[in-house]
Design a protein around this motif. Structure first.
Motif, PDB file in Angstrom:
ATOM      1  N   SER A  67       0.843  -1.192   0.000  1.00 34.51           N
ATOM      2  CA  SER A  67       0.000   0.000   0.000  1.00 34.51           C
ATOM      3  C   SER A  67       0.878   1.241   0.000  1.00 34.51           C
ATOM      4  O   SER A  67       2.099   1.155   0.142  1.00 34.51           O
ATOM      5  CB  SER A  67      -0.932  -0.003   1.218  1.00 34.51           C
ATOM      6  OG  SER A  67      -1.868   1.064   1.141  1.00 34.51           O
ATOM      7  N   LEU A  88      -2.506  -1.418  -3.110  1.00 33.04           N
ATOM      8  CA  LEU A  88      -3.592  -0.552  -2.683  1.00 33.04           C
ATOM      9  C   LEU A  88      -3.125   0.902  -2.697  1.00 33.04           C
ATOM     10  O   LEU A  88      -1.980   1.192  -2.340  1.00 33.04           O
ATOM     11  CB  LEU A  88      -4.052  -0.930  -1.279  1.00 33.04           C
ATOM     12  CG  LEU A  88      -4.391  -2.417  -1.065  1.00 33.04           C
ATOM     13  CD1 LEU A  88      -4.692  -2.674   0.405  1.00 33.04           C
ATOM     14  CD2 LEU A  88      -5.550  -2.843  -1.951  1.00 33.04           C
ATOM     15  N   PRO A  90      -5.306   4.012  -1.508  1.00 31.36           N
ATOM     16  CA  PRO A  90      -6.492   4.754  -1.102  1.00 31.36           C
ATOM     17  C   PRO A  90      -6.275   6.260  -1.081  1.00 31.36           C
ATOM     18  O   PRO A  90      -5.166   6.741  -0.797  1.00 31.36           O
ATOM     19  CB  PRO A  90      -6.760   4.226   0.309  1.00 31.36           C
ATOM     20  CG  PRO A  90      -5.408   3.832   0.810  1.00 31.36           C
ATOM     21  CD  PRO A  90      -4.695   3.277  -0.381  1.00 31.36           C
ATOM     22  N   HIS A  91      -7.339   6.990  -1.382  1.00 32.22           N
ATOM     23  CA  HIS A  91      -7.313   8.455  -1.298  1.00 32.22           C
ATOM     24  C   HIS A  91      -8.367   8.984  -0.333  1.00 32.22           C
ATOM     25  O   HIS A  91      -8.226  10.103   0.172  1.00 32.22           O
ATOM     26  CB  HIS A  91      -7.539   9.075  -2.674  1.00 32.22           C
ATOM     27  CG  HIS A  91      -6.453   8.772  -3.661  1.00 32.22           C
ATOM     28  ND1 HIS A  91      -5.232   9.406  -3.646  1.00 32.22           N
ATOM     29  CD2 HIS A  91      -6.396   7.895  -4.686  1.00 32.22           C
ATOM     30  CE1 HIS A  91      -4.466   8.932  -4.620  1.00 32.22           C
ATOM     31  NE2 HIS A  91      -5.149   8.002  -5.265  1.00 32.22           N
ATOM     32  N   SER A  92      -9.414   8.218  -0.098  1.00 31.68           N
ATOM     33  CA  SER A  92     -10.542   8.678   0.698  1.00 31.68           C
ATOM     34  C   SER A  92     -10.966   7.599   1.691  1.00 31.68           C
ATOM     35  O   SER A  92     -10.492   6.462   1.628  1.00 31.68           O
ATOM     36  CB  SER A  92     -11.716   9.002  -0.225  1.00 31.68           C
ATOM     37  OG  SER A  92     -12.176   7.809  -0.859  1.00 31.68           O
ATOM     38  N   ALA A  94     -13.838   6.237   1.677  1.00 26.81           N
ATOM     39  CA  ALA A  94     -14.522   5.218   0.868  1.00 26.81           C
ATOM     40  C   ALA A  94     -13.515   4.223   0.301  1.00 26.81           C
ATOM     41  O   ALA A  94     -13.786   3.014   0.246  1.00 26.81           O
ATOM     42  CB  ALA A  94     -15.309   5.885  -0.258  1.00 26.81           C
ATOM     43  N   ASP A  95     -12.337   4.710  -0.097  1.00 28.07           N
ATOM     44  CA  ASP A  95     -11.285   3.819  -0.593  1.00 28.07           C
ATOM     45  C   ASP A  95     -10.774   2.903   0.515  1.00 28.07           C
ATOM     46  O   ASP A  95     -10.459   1.734   0.276  1.00 28.07           O
ATOM     47  CB  ASP A  95     -10.115   4.629  -1.152  1.00 28.07           C
ATOM     48  CG  ASP A  95     -10.463   5.387  -2.418  1.00 28.07           C
ATOM     49  OD1 ASP A  95     -11.429   5.005  -3.100  1.00 28.07           O
ATOM     50  OD2 ASP A  95      -9.761   6.374  -2.713  1.00 28.07           O
ATOM     51  N   VAL A  96     -10.654   3.438   1.721  1.00 26.09           N
ATOM     52  CA  VAL A  96     -10.198   2.623   2.850  1.00 26.09           C
ATOM     53  C   VAL A  96     -11.173   1.475   3.081  1.00 26.09           C
ATOM     54  O   VAL A  96     -10.763   0.323   3.286  1.00 26.09           O
ATOM     55  CB  VAL A  96     -10.047   3.480   4.121  1.00 26.09           C
ATOM     56  CG1 VAL A  96      -9.717   2.600   5.336  1.00 26.09           C
ATOM     57  CG2 VAL A  96      -8.961   4.536   3.935  1.00 26.09           C
ATOM     58  N   TYR A  97     -12.473   1.750   3.011  1.00 27.93           N
ATOM     59  CA  TYR A  97     -13.471   0.693   3.175  1.00 27.93           C
ATOM     60  C   TYR A  97     -13.327  -0.362   2.078  1.00 27.93           C
ATOM     61  O   TYR A  97     -13.399  -1.571   2.344  1.00 27.93           O
ATOM     62  CB  TYR A  97     -14.887   1.270   3.142  1.00 27.93           C
ATOM     63  CG  TYR A  97     -15.169   2.349   4.165  1.00 27.93           C
ATOM     64  CD1 TYR A  97     -14.567   2.316   5.425  1.00 27.93           C
ATOM     65  CD2 TYR A  97     -16.031   3.396   3.879  1.00 27.93           C
ATOM     66  CE1 TYR A  97     -14.820   3.310   6.359  1.00 27.93           C
ATOM     67  CE2 TYR A  97     -16.295   4.388   4.816  1.00 27.93           C
ATOM     68  CZ  TYR A  97     -15.688   4.347   6.045  1.00 27.93           C
ATOM     69  OH  TYR A  97     -15.949   5.325   6.970  1.00 27.93           O
ATOM     70  N   LYS A  98     -13.119   0.086   0.853  1.00 28.49           N
ATOM     71  CA  LYS A  98     -12.951  -0.851  -0.268  1.00 28.49           C
ATOM     72  C   LYS A  98     -11.726  -1.736  -0.057  1.00 28.49           C
ATOM     73  O   LYS A  98     -11.759  -2.941  -0.338  1.00 28.49           O
ATOM     74  CB  LYS A  98     -12.823  -0.081  -1.586  1.00 28.49           C
ATOM     75  CG  LYS A  98     -14.098   0.608  -2.049  1.00 28.49           C
ATOM     76  CD  LYS A  98     -13.847   1.412  -3.310  1.00 28.49           C
ATOM     77  CE  LYS A  98     -15.091   2.178  -3.749  1.00 28.49           C
ATOM     78  NZ  LYS A  98     -14.820   3.033  -4.928  1.00 28.49           N
ATOM     79  N   ASP A  99     -10.647  -1.121   0.425  1.00 32.27           N
ATOM     80  CA  ASP A  99      -9.413  -1.884   0.645  1.00 32.27           C
ATOM     81  C   ASP A  99      -9.582  -2.911   1.760  1.00 32.27           C
ATOM     82  O   ASP A  99      -9.028  -4.024   1.685  1.00 32.27           O
ATOM     83  CB  ASP A  99      -8.257  -0.941   0.958  1.00 32.27           C
ATOM     84  CG  ASP A  99      -7.804  -0.140  -0.258  1.00 32.27           C
ATOM     85  OD1 ASP A  99      -8.264  -0.464  -1.378  1.00 32.27           O
ATOM     86  OD2 ASP A  99      -7.013   0.803  -0.092  1.00 32.27           O
ATOM     87  N   TRP A 155      -8.197  11.644   3.314  1.00 31.30           N
ATOM     88  CA  TRP A 155      -9.022  11.046   4.374  1.00 31.30           C
ATOM     89  C   TRP A 155      -8.914  11.846   5.671  1.00 31.30           C
ATOM     90  O   TRP A 155      -9.856  11.877   6.447  1.00 31.30           O
ATOM     91  CB  TRP A 155      -8.659   9.577   4.595  1.00 31.30           C
ATOM     92  CG  TRP A 155      -7.242   9.307   4.969  1.00 31.30           C
ATOM     93  CD1 TRP A 155      -6.643   9.559   6.170  1.00 31.30           C
ATOM     94  CD2 TRP A 155      -6.223   8.725   4.141  1.00 31.30           C
ATOM     95  NE1 TRP A 155      -5.320   9.168   6.144  1.00 31.30           N
ATOM     96  CE2 TRP A 155      -5.041   8.640   4.919  1.00 31.30           C
ATOM     97  CE3 TRP A 155      -6.210   8.237   2.828  1.00 31.30           C
ATOM     98  CZ2 TRP A 155      -3.850   8.106   4.415  1.00 31.30           C
ATOM     99  CZ3 TRP A 155      -5.023   7.709   2.332  1.00 31.30           C
ATOM    100  CH2 TRP A 155      -3.870   7.656   3.119  1.00 31.30           C
TER     101      TRP A 155
END
Length: 266
Positions: A67, A88, A90-92, A94-99, A155
């Motif tokens: 990551s 991975l 992530p930028h947001s 929502a991305d953290v949840y997806k990851d 985030w």
């Protein structure tokens, strides 16, 4: 499934999913985030920034999980090695949840992932609701690095908003002491990558000639432990608690890991 983790965000997520038994290798920063890992005696690797392909190959992982932050040369070397790798970025939130869901799919922990995400979302919503009772919205400067000055990630901006603050600047962008000084924020928050809780607040204020700033005069200058803001995982909830304690201390409880600037009125 033998997993090699190249960032603490992945390792702490595996821990929250009760799948640390899948971990065959990790970084020294993972051990700092989870000292109990030492009992498993995992192979210690370099992280996604300085990854060594031969070192990773020697641990014989079924999958490498990496990551941000990356160094392109290190990532390219891992990809060229032929190792299965999940990267991975992530930028947001929502991305953290997806990851979290992606990691859970790899280690067969989907129910645990959904429970973790629900907990994160409900905690953030609760903080936002409590912050709605505020009488003002402080301008908050969050710094991820000091040389050069870099704003914290997107985030973190979301967490500041949930805590009833207004995030100053563009997330992840470079800035200068002069620009921040001209903006005269109400709160200054420092969480330098890799520094833990060791940001020298007094020295930073002195070197940047920021003694006149409102935040400094009112002693609303804080160091937040690096892993609470720069690790895109459920540990961001600790970062949110820290931020909320600085934006609206009458609405949110103090956090024991916050370090406050000592002589803002000097």
């Amino acid at each position: 499934m033998r997993v090699a983790s190249l960032q603490p965000s992945i390792t702490v997520t595996l821990s929250a999913l009760n799948r640390l038994d899948r971990l065959c290798a990790c970084t020294k920063y993972c051990l700092e985030a989870l000292p109990e890992l030492a009992a498993q005696n995992p192979h210690i690797l370099h992280d996604s920034w300085t990854a060594n392909t031969e070192e990773i190959l020697a641990t014989q992982p079924d999958l490498v999980l990496a990551s941000v932050p990356y160094r392109l040369e290190s990532l390219a070397a891992i990809l060229k090695s032929g190792l299965p790798v999940l990267t991975l970025a992530p930028h947001s939130l929502a991305d953290v949840y997806k990851d979290i869901r992606l990691i859970a799919a790899v280690v067969d922990a989907q129910p645990e992932a959904e429970a973790l995400i629900t907990h994160m979302q409900s905690t953030i919503a609760s903080t936002r609701q409590r912050s709605e009772r505020r009488t003002q919205t402080p301008i908050v400067y969050c710094e991820e690095w000091g040389k050069p000055l870099i704003h914290s990630q997107s985030w973190v901006a979301e967490l500041v908003e949930a805590a009833g603050g207004k995030y100053l600047g563009e997330p992840g962008a470079h800035t200068t002491a002069e620009v921040i000084g001209a903006a005269n924020p109400d709160v200054l928050l420092f969480a330098w990558c890799g520094a833990g809780n060791r940001v020298p607040l007094d020295r930073v204020i002195e070197q940047r000639n920021w003694h006149h700033l409102k935040a400094v005069q009112e002693r609303r200058v804080f160091c937040i432990p690096d892993q609470f803001l720069n690790t895109p995982a459920h540990t961001l909830l600790q970062g949110l608690a820290c931020i909320a304690a600085t934006t609206h201390p009458t609405l949110h409880p103090p956090h024991p890991d916050l370090i406050q600037f000592s002589n803002g009125t000097a």
